[in-house]
Write a protein that holds these residues in place. Structure first.
Motif, PDB file in Angstrom:
ATOM      1  N   GLY A  89      47.412  45.256  25.425  1.00  0.00           N
ATOM      2  CA  GLY A  89      47.746  43.847  25.297  1.00  0.00           C
ATOM      3  C   GLY A  89      46.602  43.047  24.714  1.00  0.00           C
ATOM      4  N   VAL A  90      46.812  41.744  24.714  1.00  0.00           N
ATOM      5  CA  VAL A  90      45.835  40.839  24.127  1.00  0.00           C
ATOM      6  C   VAL A  90      44.519  40.874  24.887  1.00  0.00           C
ATOM      7  CG1 VAL A  90      45.355  38.411  23.618  1.00  0.00           C
ATOM      8  CG2 VAL A  90      47.633  39.339  23.228  1.00  0.00           C
ATOM      9  N   MET A  91      44.587  41.012  26.223  1.00  0.00           N
ATOM     10  CA  MET A  91      43.383  41.007  27.039  1.00  0.00           C
ATOM     11  C   MET A  91      43.426  42.185  27.999  1.00  0.00           C
ATOM     12  SD  MET A  91      40.549  39.276  27.679  1.00  0.00           S
ATOM     13  CE  MET A  91      40.619  37.521  27.572  1.00  0.00           C
ATOM     14  N   THR A  92      42.405  43.032  27.938  1.00  0.00           N
ATOM     15  CA  THR A  92      42.258  44.134  28.879  1.00  0.00           C
ATOM     16  C   THR A  92      41.007  43.858  29.694  1.00  0.00           C
ATOM     17  OG1 THR A  92      43.315  45.682  27.359  1.00  0.00           O
ATOM     18  CG2 THR A  92      41.982  46.625  29.112  1.00  0.00           C
ATOM     19  N   TYR A  93      41.154  43.876  31.016  1.00  0.00           N
ATOM     20  CA  TYR A  93      40.050  43.579  31.924  1.00  0.00           C
ATOM     21  C   TYR A  93      39.443  44.872  32.433  1.00  0.00           C
ATOM     22  CZ  TYR A  93      42.089  38.929  31.904  1.00  0.00           C
ATOM     23  OH  TYR A  93      42.576  37.709  31.521  1.00  0.00           O
ATOM     24  N   LEU A  94      38.114  44.956  32.365  1.00  0.00           N
ATOM     25  CA  LEU A  94      37.391  46.142  32.814  1.00  0.00           C
ATOM     26  C   LEU A  94      36.329  45.761  33.829  1.00  0.00           C
ATOM     27  CD1 LEU A  94      36.607  47.699  29.315  1.00  0.00           C
ATOM     28  CD2 LEU A  94      38.501  48.311  30.820  1.00  0.00           C
ATOM     29  N   ASP A  95      36.033  46.707  34.714  1.00  0.00           N
ATOM     30  CA  ASP A  95      34.837  46.621  35.539  1.00  0.00           C
ATOM     31  C   ASP A  95      34.200  48.004  35.511  1.00  0.00           C
ATOM     32  OD1 ASP A  95      36.230  48.207  37.380  1.00  0.00           O
ATOM     33  OD2 ASP A  95      36.640  46.549  38.743  1.00  0.00           O
ATOM     34  N   GLU A  96      33.178  48.236  36.327  1.00  0.00           N
ATOM     35  CA  GLU A  96      32.461  49.511  36.249  1.00  0.00           C
ATOM     36  C   GLU A  96      33.335  50.727  36.537  1.00  0.00           C
ATOM     37  OE1 GLU A  96      28.860  46.852  37.554  1.00  0.00           O
ATOM     38  OE2 GLU A  96      30.992  46.837  37.998  1.00  0.00           O
ATOM     39  N   SER A  97      34.468  50.537  37.214  1.00  0.00           N
ATOM     40  CA  SER A  97      35.323  51.677  37.543  1.00  0.00           C
ATOM     41  C   SER A  97      36.462  51.875  36.542  1.00  0.00           C
ATOM     42  CB  SER A  97      35.884  51.533  38.961  1.00  0.00           C
ATOM     43  OG  SER A  97      36.658  50.365  39.062  1.00  0.00           O
ATOM     44  N   GLY A  98      36.651  50.963  35.612  1.00  0.00           N
ATOM     45  CA  GLY A  98      37.696  51.110  34.602  1.00  0.00           C
ATOM     46  C   GLY A  98      38.551  49.862  34.472  1.00  0.00           C
ATOM     47  N   VAL A  99      39.815  50.059  34.091  1.00  0.00           N
ATOM     48  CA  VAL A  99      40.733  48.938  33.891  1.00  0.00           C
ATOM     49  C   VAL A  99      41.029  48.297  35.243  1.00  0.00           C
ATOM     50  CG1 VAL A  99      43.042  48.264  33.114  1.00  0.00           C
ATOM     51  CG2 VAL A  99      41.746  49.978  31.838  1.00  0.00           C
ATOM     52  N   THR A 100      41.050  46.980  35.270  1.00  0.00           N
ATOM     53  CA  THR A 100      41.311  46.227  36.486  1.00  0.00           C
ATOM     54  C   THR A 100      42.234  45.061  36.162  1.00  0.00           C
ATOM     55  OG1 THR A 100      40.258  45.169  38.392  1.00  0.00           O
ATOM     56  CG2 THR A 100      39.265  44.747  36.240  1.00  0.00           C
ATOM     57  N   GLU A 101      42.568  44.268  37.161  1.00  0.00           N
ATOM     58  CA  GLU A 101      43.427  43.101  36.982  1.00  0.00           C
ATOM     59  C   GLU A 101      42.594  41.893  36.587  1.00  0.00           C
ATOM     60  OE1 GLU A 101      46.834  43.145  37.294  1.00  0.00           O
ATOM     61  OE2 GLU A 101      46.560  45.305  37.491  1.00  0.00           O
ATOM     62  N   ALA A 102      43.252  40.881  36.045  1.00  0.00           N
ATOM     63  CA  ALA A 102      42.585  39.618  35.723  1.00  0.00           C
ATOM     64  C   ALA A 102      42.031  39.020  37.008  1.00  0.00           C
ATOM     65  CB  ALA A 102      43.560  38.652  35.073  1.00  0.00           C
ATOM     66  N   PRO A 103      40.908  38.317  36.945  1.00  0.00           N
ATOM     67  CA  PRO A 103      40.360  37.676  38.141  1.00  0.00           C
ATOM     68  C   PRO A 103      41.387  36.737  38.764  1.00  0.00           C
ATOM     69  CG  PRO A 103      38.845  37.494  36.292  1.00  0.00           C
ATOM     70  CD  PRO A 103      40.127  38.061  35.757  1.00  0.00           C
ATOM     71  N   ALA A 104      41.569  36.837  40.064  1.00  0.00           N
ATOM     72  CA  ALA A 104      42.574  36.026  40.765  1.00  0.00           C
ATOM     73  C   ALA A 104      42.276  34.533  40.663  1.00  0.00           C
ATOM     74  CB  ALA A 104      42.659  36.451  42.227  1.00  0.00           C
ATOM     75  N   ASN A 105      40.994  34.165  40.641  1.00  0.00           N
ATOM     76  CA  ASN A 105      40.631  32.749  40.598  1.00  0.00           C
ATOM     77  C   ASN A 105      40.573  32.201  39.178  1.00  0.00           C
ATOM     78  OD1 ASN A 105      38.300  33.848  39.592  1.00  0.00           O
ATOM     79  ND2 ASN A 105      36.984  33.155  41.254  1.00  0.00           N
ATOM     80  N   GLY A 106      40.857  33.036  38.186  1.00  0.00           N
ATOM     81  CA  GLY A 106      40.838  32.579  36.802  1.00  0.00           C
ATOM     82  C   GLY A 106      39.453  32.457  36.216  1.00  0.00           C
ATOM     83  N   ARG A 107      38.440  32.816  36.992  1.00  0.00           N
ATOM     84  CA  ARG A 107      37.062  32.749  36.500  1.00  0.00           C
ATOM     85  C   ARG A 107      36.627  34.125  36.057  1.00  0.00           C
ATOM     86  NH1 ARG A 107      34.802  28.669  40.984  1.00  0.00           N
ATOM     87  NH2 ARG A 107      35.800  26.833  40.122  1.00  0.00           N
ATOM     88  N   PHE A 108      35.590  34.168  35.251  1.00  0.00           N
ATOM     89  CA  PHE A 108      35.154  35.424  34.663  1.00  0.00           C
ATOM     90  C   PHE A 108      33.797  35.868  35.165  1.00  0.00           C
ATOM     91  CE2 PHE A 108      37.732  33.359  31.241  1.00  0.00           C
ATOM     92  CZ  PHE A 108      38.860  34.099  31.504  1.00  0.00           C
ATOM     93  N   GLY A 109      33.384  35.466  36.342  1.00  0.00           N
ATOM     94  CA  GLY A 109      32.069  35.843  36.848  1.00  0.00           C
ATOM     95  C   GLY A 109      31.027  34.844  36.410  1.00  0.00           C
ATOM     96  N   GLY A 110      29.790  35.098  36.775  1.00  0.00           N
ATOM     97  CA  GLY A 110      28.711  34.187  36.414  1.00  0.00           C
ATOM     98  C   GLY A 110      28.512  33.131  37.479  1.00  0.00           C
ATOM     99  N   ASN A 111      27.908  32.020  37.116  1.00  0.00           N
ATOM    100  CA  ASN A 111      27.524  31.019  38.095  1.00  0.00           C
ATOM    101  C   ASN A 111      28.546  29.900  38.272  1.00  0.00           C
ATOM    102  OD1 ASN A 111      27.282  29.505  35.814  1.00  0.00           O
ATOM    103  ND2 ASN A 111      25.101  29.099  36.005  1.00  0.00           N
ATOM    104  N   GLY A 112      29.724  30.025  37.735  1.00  0.00           N
ATOM    105  CA  GLY A 112      30.748  28.994  37.916  1.00  0.00           C
ATOM    106  C   GLY A 112      30.784  27.990  36.793  1.00  0.00           C
ATOM    107  N   GLY A 113      29.625  27.618  36.264  1.00  0.00           N
ATOM    108  CA  GLY A 113      29.575  26.688  35.129  1.00  0.00           C
ATOM    109  C   GLY A 113      30.467  25.487  35.327  1.00  0.00           C
ATOM    110  N   GLY A 114      31.222  25.147  34.317  1.00  0.00           N
ATOM    111  CA  GLY A 114      32.187  24.071  34.441  1.00  0.00           C
ATOM    112  C   GLY A 114      31.637  22.730  34.035  1.00  0.00           C
ATOM    113  N   ARG A 115      32.429  21.702  34.330  1.00  0.00           N
ATOM    114  CA  ARG A 115      32.089  20.352  33.926  1.00  0.00           C
ATOM    115  C   ARG A 115      31.660  19.532  35.134  1.00  0.00           C
ATOM    116  NH1 ARG A 115      35.121  17.786  29.490  1.00  0.00           N
ATOM    117  NH2 ARG A 115      35.486  16.220  31.062  1.00  0.00           N
ATOM    118  N   SER A 116      30.936  20.117  36.016  1.00  0.00           N
ATOM    119  CA  SER A 116      30.492  19.440  37.220  1.00  0.00           C
ATOM    120  C   SER A 116      29.865  18.090  36.876  1.00  0.00           C
ATOM    121  CB  SER A 116      29.468  20.318  37.932  1.00  0.00           C
ATOM    122  OG  SER A 116      29.526  20.161  39.293  1.00  0.00           O
ATOM    123  N   GLY A 117      30.322  17.071  37.525  1.00  0.00           N
ATOM    124  CA  GLY A 117      29.803  15.735  37.281  1.00  0.00           C
ATOM    125  C   GLY A 117      30.419  15.053  36.080  1.00  0.00           C
TER     126      GLY A 117
END
Length: 133
Positions: free
Chosen positions: A84-112
Motif C-alpha cells: 500500500g501507500v504506507m507500510t509501517y516498520l519497527d525493529e521486528s518487521g511490519v507493524t500497524e500504524a501508530p494508534a495515536n497518529g504520531r510517528f515517535g520523537g518528542n511530540g513536536g506540534g504547534r504548542s503555544g
C-alpha cells in the motif's frame, strides 16, 4: 516508514535494497532520528525489500543521501513487502500504524500556537516595547 524504539545517533545509516540486492535508497542522516519516512518512485507495491541500519556506507553523497553506495552490513535488518501507500516498520518487521497518529520523537506540534495564525502579518508584528501583539 521505520520507527525505532530509541533515537538513532546522527550518521546512523539506513540502506534499502530490493530482492535482487540492488540499492533503492541509502542515507546517513545528519541529525538524530527515531522515525524515518522513505519515499521514492523505486519502491513498488507488493515487492520485497530489506531495510538495514547501522552499517557503513561508502560512496558519493550529498547532505547524507547516497545516489550509489557500497554498504557493509549493520546491526539491524528488516525484510518486508511493501503493501500500500504506507507500510509501517519497527525493529521486528511490519507493524500497524501508530494508534495515536504520531510517528515517535518528542511530540513536536504547534504548542503555544493554538490561537495564532503564523501567516497573519498583523499577529507577527511587534509593539514599541518589543512584545508580540
Amino acid at each position: 516508514m521505520m520507527t525505532f524504539t530509541e533515537f538513532q545517533e546522527a550518521g546512523t545509516t539506513m540502506y534499502v535494497e530490493d530482492s535482487n540486492g540492488e540499492q533503492v535508497f541509502a542515507i546517513a542522516p545528519e541529525k538524530q532520528y527515531q522515525t524515518i519516512l522513505i519515499s521514492t518512485p523505486e519502491l513498488q507495491n507488493e515487492q520485497t525489500y530489506t531495510l538495514s541500519s547501522g552499517g557503513v556506507l561508502t560512496g558519493e553523497n550529498r547532505d547524507g543521501v547516497y545516489n550509489t553506495a557500497e554498504y557493509k552490513a549493520g546491526s539491524q535488518s528488516v525484510e518486508y513487502t511493501l503493501s500500500g501507500v504506507m507500510t509501517y516498520l519497527d525493529e521486528s518487521g511490519v507493524t500497524e500504524a501508530p494508534a495515536n497518529g504520531r510517528f515517535g520523537g518528542n511530540g513536536g506540534g504547534r504548542s503555544g500556537m493554538e490561537e495564532r495564525n503564523p501567516f497573519n502579518a498583523d499577529q507577527n508584528t511587534q509593539t514599541e516595547a518589543g512584545q508580540d501583539q
